[in-house]
Design an enzyme around this catalytic site. Structure first.
Site, PDB file in Angstrom:
ATOM      1  N   TYR A 100      -5.284  -1.831  -5.568  1.00  0.00           N
ATOM      2  CA  TYR A 100      -4.124  -2.081  -4.710  1.00  0.00           C
ATOM      3  C   TYR A 100      -3.053  -2.904  -5.450  1.00  0.00           C
ATOM      4  CZ  TYR A 100      -1.217  -3.973  -1.023  1.00  0.00           C
ATOM      5  OH  TYR A 100      -0.119  -4.335  -0.277  1.00  0.00           O
ATOM      6  N   SER A 120       5.383  -1.581  -1.964  1.00  0.00           N
ATOM      7  CA  SER A 120       4.850  -0.779  -0.851  1.00  0.00           C
ATOM      8  C   SER A 120       5.325   0.669  -0.821  1.00  0.00           C
ATOM      9  CB  SER A 120       5.208  -1.425   0.480  1.00  0.00           C
ATOM     10  OG  SER A 120       4.451  -2.586   0.612  1.00  0.00           O
ATOM     11  N   TYR A 154       8.557  -0.951   7.662  1.00  0.00           N
ATOM     12  CA  TYR A 154       8.029  -2.185   8.261  1.00  0.00           C
ATOM     13  C   TYR A 154       8.314  -2.187   9.769  1.00  0.00           C
ATOM     14  CZ  TYR A 154       8.233  -3.501   3.329  1.00  0.00           C
ATOM     15  OH  TYR A 154       8.116  -3.510   1.983  1.00  0.00           O
ATOM     16  N   VAL A 165       8.965  -4.453  -1.122  1.00  0.00           N
ATOM     17  CA  VAL A 165       9.588  -5.765  -1.298  1.00  0.00           C
ATOM     18  C   VAL A 165      10.220  -5.944  -2.683  1.00  0.00           C
ATOM     19  CG1 VAL A 165       8.243  -7.014   0.439  1.00  0.00           C
ATOM     20  CG2 VAL A 165       7.378  -6.848  -1.905  1.00  0.00           C
ATOM     21  N   LYS A 194       2.597   3.171  -1.054  1.00  0.00           N
ATOM     22  CA  LYS A 194       1.582   3.397  -0.012  1.00  0.00           C
ATOM     23  C   LYS A 194       1.483   4.839   0.498  1.00  0.00           C
ATOM     24  CE  LYS A 194       1.505  -1.472   1.366  1.00  0.00           C
ATOM     25  NZ  LYS A 194       2.014  -2.481   2.322  1.00  0.00           N
TER      26      LYS A 194
HETATM   27  O1  DON Z   1       0.555  -6.869  -0.720  1.00  0.00           O
HETATM   28  C1  DON Z   1       1.511  -7.554  -1.020  1.00  0.00           C
HETATM   29  O2  DON Z   1       1.619  -8.704  -0.732  1.00  0.00           O
HETATM   30  C2  DON Z   1       2.672  -6.919  -1.705  1.00  0.00           C
HETATM   31  N1  DON Z   1       2.410  -6.512  -3.010  1.00  0.00           N
HETATM   32  C3  DON Z   1       3.123  -5.854  -0.758  1.00  0.00           C
HETATM   33  C4  DON Z   1       4.259  -5.137  -1.194  1.00  0.00           C
HETATM   34  C5  DON Z   1       5.224  -4.728  -0.163  1.00  0.00           C
HETATM   35  O3  DON Z   1       6.199  -4.122  -0.557  1.00  0.00           O
HETATM   36  C6  DON Z   1       5.037  -5.107   1.281  1.00  0.00           C
HETATM   37  N2  DON Z   1       4.663  -4.026   2.093  1.00  0.00           N
HETATM   38  N3  DON Z   1       4.527  -3.556   3.066  1.00  0.00           N
END
Ligand code: DON
Length: 343
Positions: A203, A78, A255, A273, A81
């Site tokens: 994405y 993320s 978050y 994450v 983003k």
């Molecule tokens: O979209 C997902 O599930 C993950 N690849 C998201 C990654 C993440 O760091 C969560 N973000 N806000």
């Protein structure tokens, strides 16, 4: 890489400086903190070594201070983003982008299946819904061209060619049904144009870009430096969009911990994450931290602790009335030994 370059890098990594001494001190303080869990929603992330802990500071005049596993690669997740949001702003301008994605902190978890009831917009570009809507806006005549534009954009921030972790990408794609549900909900509401599969591919690819703490620091320093990468001097983003990108990081970047982060640490930042955090001290420097142990909200435990202490020590909070004290500036110039600020 030649042995000469390796030797030079090792010399630079071991070179002592007062600022680097502080990184070492904070690294030492937190490296035995094993609280938190590595992300397990896909097997590739679950394999991260919980001991990995890298920190890096990059200044707008191109200095790099790093320690620990600062060159260990991991997926950006993320942290991608806000940078994709910057690309969408360059592609369409703020009015159009705002019509598709809001800028309100949601207080919800990042993968909440929820849109603003009145406008149907995702709350902000940092939750998955908003990030998918943002990816949908990235221009290009084909899937390949849109992916290439995304990779070139990250390359300008990193100052090097970009690689994607294909096994993470495949796993994200094969398990990403919740993201697929969010995307179809937005298609139904007319908020994305699609094709949905192409936007989701973009994405999942953006989340799977490989970075190291050092890259995150340089990305942050690029934002701090009016959009110019301080190592390569290449422009990564039109400077007129930086204030939008950083305000989203400030209000929504961590978050559902974003409010407390803004209160305590007080600088724009984004976590992922994978265990990375990219933070920006406007006009001064970028901070990159990597440690894969995450707290319940999905932020790197050691990353949050490091940023908190580093910011407090140097009065980096953007609303700190004593932030004018230039201990950090002195340290960057190799001056006096950093003592803890009175608080
Ligand atoms: O979209 C997902 O599930 C993950 N690849 C998201 C990654 C993440 O760091 C969560 N973000 N806000």
């Amino acid at each position: 890489m030649s042995a000469d370059v390796d030797a030079l890098i090792n010399r630079m990594k071991s070179a002592s400086s007062p600022l680097r001494d502080i990184l070492i001190e904070l690294h030492e303080k937190h490296r035995n903190d094993t609280s938190g869990e590595v992300a397990t929603y896909i097997p590739e992330l679950a394999r991260a070594d919980p001991n990995w802990f890298g920190i890096c500071i990059a200044t707008i005049d191109g200095q790099i201070f790093e320690f620990g596993d600062s060159r260990q690669q991991f997926t950006i997740q993320s942290v991608s983003k806000p940078f994709m949001y910057g690309l969408a702003l360059e592609d369409h301008g703020p009015n159009y982008v705002l019509s598709k994605v809001g800028v309100e902190p949601s207080g919800d978890t990042f993968n909440a299946i929820v849109l603003d009831e009145k406008s149907n917009r995702p709350f902000n570009p940092m939750v998955n819904a908003g990030a998918i809507a943002t990816a949908d806006m990235i221009k290009g005549n084909s899937q390949i061209e849109r992916t290439r534009r995304m990779m070139e954009m990250f390359g300008r921030y990193f100052g090097r060619p970009v690689n994607i972790d294909t096994s993470v990408f495949m796993s994200e794609r094969s398990t990403g049904h919740r993201n697929r549900a969010i995307a179809y909900l937005m298609l139904n509401a007319g908020m994305i144009a699609g094709p949905v599969d192409e936007t989701l591919e973009l994405y999942f690819n953006q989340c799977s870009v490989l970075v190291a703490a050092r890259d995150l620091a340089v990305m942050g320093a690029t934002l701090a430096n009016k959009g110019l990468n301080p190592i390569t001097q290449e422009r990564a983003i039109d400077d007129k969009y930086i204030k939008y990108l950083m305000s989203i990081m400030y209000t929504c970047g961590m978050y559902d911990y974003a409010g407390e982060w803004a209160y305590r640490v007080g600088i724009p930042a984004k976590s992922g994450v994978g265990g990375g955090i990219c933070a920006v001290v406007p006009g001064r420097l970028g901070i990159g931290v990597y440690s894969p142990l995450l707290d319940a909200k999905g932020n790197s435990v050691r990353g949050v602790k490091f940023c908190n202490e580093f910011a407090e020590r140097f009065g980096l909070h953007v609303f700190d009335p004593h932030a004018g004290n230039d201990l950090l500036g002195e340290l960057m110039r190799g001056g006096r030994k950093g003592s803890k600020q009175a608080s």
